[in-house]
Write a protein that holds these residues in place. Structure first.
Motif, PDB file in Angstrom:
ATOM      1  N   ALA A   1      47.906  45.125  41.562  1.00 58.18           N
ATOM      2  CA  ALA A   1      47.971  44.008  40.630  1.00 58.18           C
ATOM      3  C   ALA A   1      47.802  44.637  38.961  1.00 58.18           C
ATOM      4  O   ALA A   1      47.364  45.843  39.119  1.00 58.18           O
ATOM      5  N   VAL A   2      48.253  44.174  38.247  1.00 60.40           N
ATOM      6  CA  VAL A   2      48.203  44.261  36.845  1.00 60.40           C
ATOM      7  C   VAL A   2      46.678  44.478  36.188  1.00 60.40           C
ATOM      8  O   VAL A   2      46.360  45.664  35.698  1.00 60.40           O
ATOM      9  N   LYS A   3      45.903  43.715  36.742  1.00 62.46           N
ATOM     10  CA  LYS A   3      44.661  43.531  36.197  1.00 62.46           C
ATOM     11  C   LYS A   3      43.894  44.375  37.162  1.00 62.46           C
ATOM     12  O   LYS A   3      44.050  44.395  38.325  1.00 62.46           O
ATOM     13  N   GLN A   4      42.646  44.991  36.360  1.00 65.84           N
ATOM     14  CA  GLN A   4      41.928  46.004  36.997  1.00 65.84           C
ATOM     15  C   GLN A   4      40.623  45.117  37.119  1.00 65.84           C
ATOM     16  O   GLN A   4      40.143  44.930  35.968  1.00 65.84           O
ATOM     17  N   PHE A   5      39.824  45.626  37.885  1.00 63.71           N
ATOM     18  CA  PHE A   5      38.391  45.006  37.729  1.00 63.71           C
ATOM     19  C   PHE A   5      37.516  46.117  37.166  1.00 63.71           C
ATOM     20  O   PHE A   5      37.728  47.354  37.405  1.00 63.71           O
ATOM     21  N   GLN A   6      36.303  45.453  36.676  1.00 60.44           N
ATOM     22  CA  GLN A   6      35.364  46.363  36.279  1.00 60.44           C
ATOM     23  C   GLN A   6      34.735  47.382  37.141  1.00 60.44           C
ATOM     24  O   GLN A   6      34.449  48.540  36.854  1.00 60.44           O
ATOM     25  N   THR A   7      34.572  46.920  38.566  1.00 58.96           N
ATOM     26  CA  THR A   7      33.865  47.636  39.501  1.00 58.96           C
ATOM     27  C   THR A   7      34.544  47.520  40.725  1.00 58.96           C
ATOM     28  O   THR A   7      35.558  46.467  41.004  1.00 58.96           O
ATOM     29  N   GLU A   8      34.461  48.325  41.718  1.00 57.45           N
ATOM     30  CA  GLU A   8      35.243  48.377  42.899  1.00 57.45           C
ATOM     31  C   GLU A   8      34.430  47.134  43.539  1.00 57.45           C
ATOM     32  O   GLU A   8      35.406  46.745  44.646  1.00 57.45           O
ATOM     33  N   GLU A   9      33.306  46.946  43.807  1.00 56.55           N
ATOM     34  CA  GLU A   9      32.760  45.688  44.540  1.00 56.55           C
ATOM     35  C   GLU A   9      33.479  44.471  43.880  1.00 56.55           C
ATOM     36  O   GLU A   9      33.747  43.761  44.862  1.00 56.55           O
ATOM     37  N   GLN A  10      33.615  44.292  42.609  1.00 57.31           N
ATOM     38  CA  GLN A  10      34.438  43.130  42.107  1.00 57.31           C
ATOM     39  C   GLN A  10      35.822  42.903  42.852  1.00 57.31           C
ATOM     40  O   GLN A  10      36.355  42.053  43.465  1.00 57.31           O
ATOM     41  N   LYS A  11      36.522  44.135  43.052  1.00 57.25           N
ATOM     42  CA  LYS A  11      37.765  44.248  43.516  1.00 57.25           C
ATOM     43  C   LYS A  11      37.788  43.786  45.251  1.00 57.25           C
ATOM     44  O   LYS A  11      38.507  43.114  45.572  1.00 57.25           O
TER      45      LYS A  11
ATOM     46  N   ILE B   1      50.526  34.709  39.236  1.00 55.21           N
ATOM     47  CA  ILE B   1      51.935  35.660  38.977  1.00 55.21           C
ATOM     48  C   ILE B   1      51.948  36.569  37.897  1.00 55.21           C
ATOM     49  O   ILE B   1      52.522  37.609  38.289  1.00 55.21           O
ATOM     50  N   ASP B   2      51.362  36.278  37.018  1.00 51.33           N
ATOM     51  CA  ASP B   2      51.211  37.285  35.832  1.00 51.33           C
ATOM     52  C   ASP B   2      50.726  38.637  36.132  1.00 51.33           C
ATOM     53  O   ASP B   2      51.079  39.934  35.641  1.00 51.33           O
ATOM     54  N   CYS B   3      49.717  38.490  37.052  1.00 46.43           N
ATOM     55  CA  CYS B   3      48.981  39.790  37.433  1.00 46.43           C
ATOM     56  C   CYS B   3      49.506  40.233  38.759  1.00 46.43           C
ATOM     57  O   CYS B   3      49.558  41.669  38.703  1.00 46.43           O
ATOM     58  N   HIS B   4      50.302  39.651  39.833  1.00 40.72           N
ATOM     59  CA  HIS B   4      50.715  40.239  40.814  1.00 40.72           C
ATOM     60  C   HIS B   4      52.325  40.415  41.183  1.00 40.72           C
ATOM     61  O   HIS B   4      52.654  41.104  41.921  1.00 40.72           O
ATOM     62  N   VAL B   5      52.851  39.724  40.278  1.00 40.90           N
ATOM     63  CA  VAL B   5      54.347  40.182  40.413  1.00 40.90           C
ATOM     64  C   VAL B   5      54.865  40.640  39.047  1.00 40.90           C
ATOM     65  O   VAL B   5      54.404  40.771  38.111  1.00 40.90           O
ATOM     66  N   PRO B   6      55.774  42.032  39.324  1.00 44.14           N
ATOM     67  CA  PRO B   6      55.995  42.814  38.459  1.00 44.14           C
ATOM     68  C   PRO B   6      56.999  41.989  37.208  1.00 44.14           C
ATOM     69  O   PRO B   6      57.558  41.071  37.505  1.00 44.14           O
TER      70      PRO B   6
ATOM     71  N   THR C   1      62.442  35.640  46.910  1.00 46.74           N
ATOM     72  CA  THR C   1      63.242  35.946  47.822  1.00 46.74           C
ATOM     73  C   THR C   1      63.103  37.277  48.160  1.00 46.74           C
ATOM     74  O   THR C   1      63.840  37.665  49.175  1.00 46.74           O
ATOM     75  N   ASP C   2      62.906  38.214  47.278  1.00 45.40           N
ATOM     76  CA  ASP C   2      62.920  39.434  47.464  1.00 45.40           C
ATOM     77  C   ASP C   2      61.577  40.198  48.327  1.00 45.40           C
ATOM     78  O   ASP C   2      60.689  39.411  47.975  1.00 45.40           O
ATOM     79  N   GLU C   3      61.834  40.992  49.239  1.00 45.70           N
ATOM     80  CA  GLU C   3      60.793  41.445  49.951  1.00 45.70           C
ATOM     81  C   GLU C   3      59.440  42.041  49.246  1.00 45.70           C
ATOM     82  O   GLU C   3      58.431  42.055  49.496  1.00 45.70           O
ATOM     83  N   GLU C   4      59.885  42.784  47.910  1.00 43.54           N
ATOM     84  CA  GLU C   4      58.656  43.319  47.357  1.00 43.54           C
ATOM     85  C   GLU C   4      58.048  42.220  46.492  1.00 43.54           C
ATOM     86  O   GLU C   4      57.005  42.596  45.622  1.00 43.54           O
ATOM     87  N   HIS C   5      58.315  40.888  46.353  1.00 47.83           N
ATOM     88  CA  HIS C   5      57.736  39.874  45.667  1.00 47.83           C
ATOM     89  C   HIS C   5      56.090  39.901  46.482  1.00 47.83           C
ATOM     90  O   HIS C   5      56.150  39.812  47.621  1.00 47.83           O
ATOM     91  N   PHE C   6      55.200  39.960  45.607  1.00 50.27           N
ATOM     92  CA  PHE C   6      53.780  40.061  46.165  1.00 50.27           C
ATOM     93  C   PHE C   6      53.390  38.875  47.028  1.00 50.27           C
ATOM     94  O   PHE C   6      52.877  39.111  48.038  1.00 50.27           O
ATOM     95  N   CYS C   7      53.712  37.589  46.867  1.00 50.22           N
ATOM     96  CA  CYS C   7      53.597  36.501  47.787  1.00 50.22           C
ATOM     97  C   CYS C   7      54.083  36.596  49.007  1.00 50.22           C
ATOM     98  O   CYS C   7      53.661  36.464  50.133  1.00 50.22           O
TER      99      CYS C   7
END
Length: 119
Positions: A18-28, A66-71, A82-88
């Motif tokens: 994902a584009v967004k990063q969490f502040q801690t590993e626990e949050q992720k 979508i903004d965070c997970h799709v390139p 329809t592309d295999e590399e789409h996050f969903c």
């Protein structure tokens, strides 16, 4: 009655980071576990609030997902649902579930894509 899925691998598929990063590993870790279990419930709940009650907020926004997970689109590639590399699609193919969100919703980030795509 017990149902078994023959040939089903219990290991989740590898997903794009994902584009967004969490502040801690626990949050992720908590976010990933929650989304794997509850994302469909969250989507239908938001759909009901939006469609039937007219409540439109950015909290749990589908666009944020979508903004965070799709390139973001680039000059050479626009990843579509329809592309295999789409996050969903990564998980939906794995579990053989129809992905119909994008009949109405945009399947790529709503960032300033016109500026990103310009050569």
């Amino acid at each position: 009655m017990v149902f078994l899925l023959a040939g089903c691998d219990s290991k989740p598929p590898a997903l794009m980071p994902a584009v967004k990063q969490f502040q801690t590993e626990e949050q992720k870790v908590l976010h990933i576990a929650d989304m794997r279990t509850n994302h469909m419930h969250r989507l239908t709940h938001k759909r009901d609030e939006t469609m039937y009650q007219g409540i439109r907020t950015t909290k749990h926004s589908f666009n944020a997902c979508i903004d965070c997970h799709v390139p973001a689109p680039t000059v050479s590639k626009v990843v579509k649902h329809t592309d295999e590399e789409h996050f969903c699609v990564t998980c939906h193919i794995e579990v053989a579930v129809k992905l119909d969100c994008f009949q109405c919703h945009a399947d790529r980030p709503a960032l300033e894509t016109a500026e990103v795509v310009k050569p």
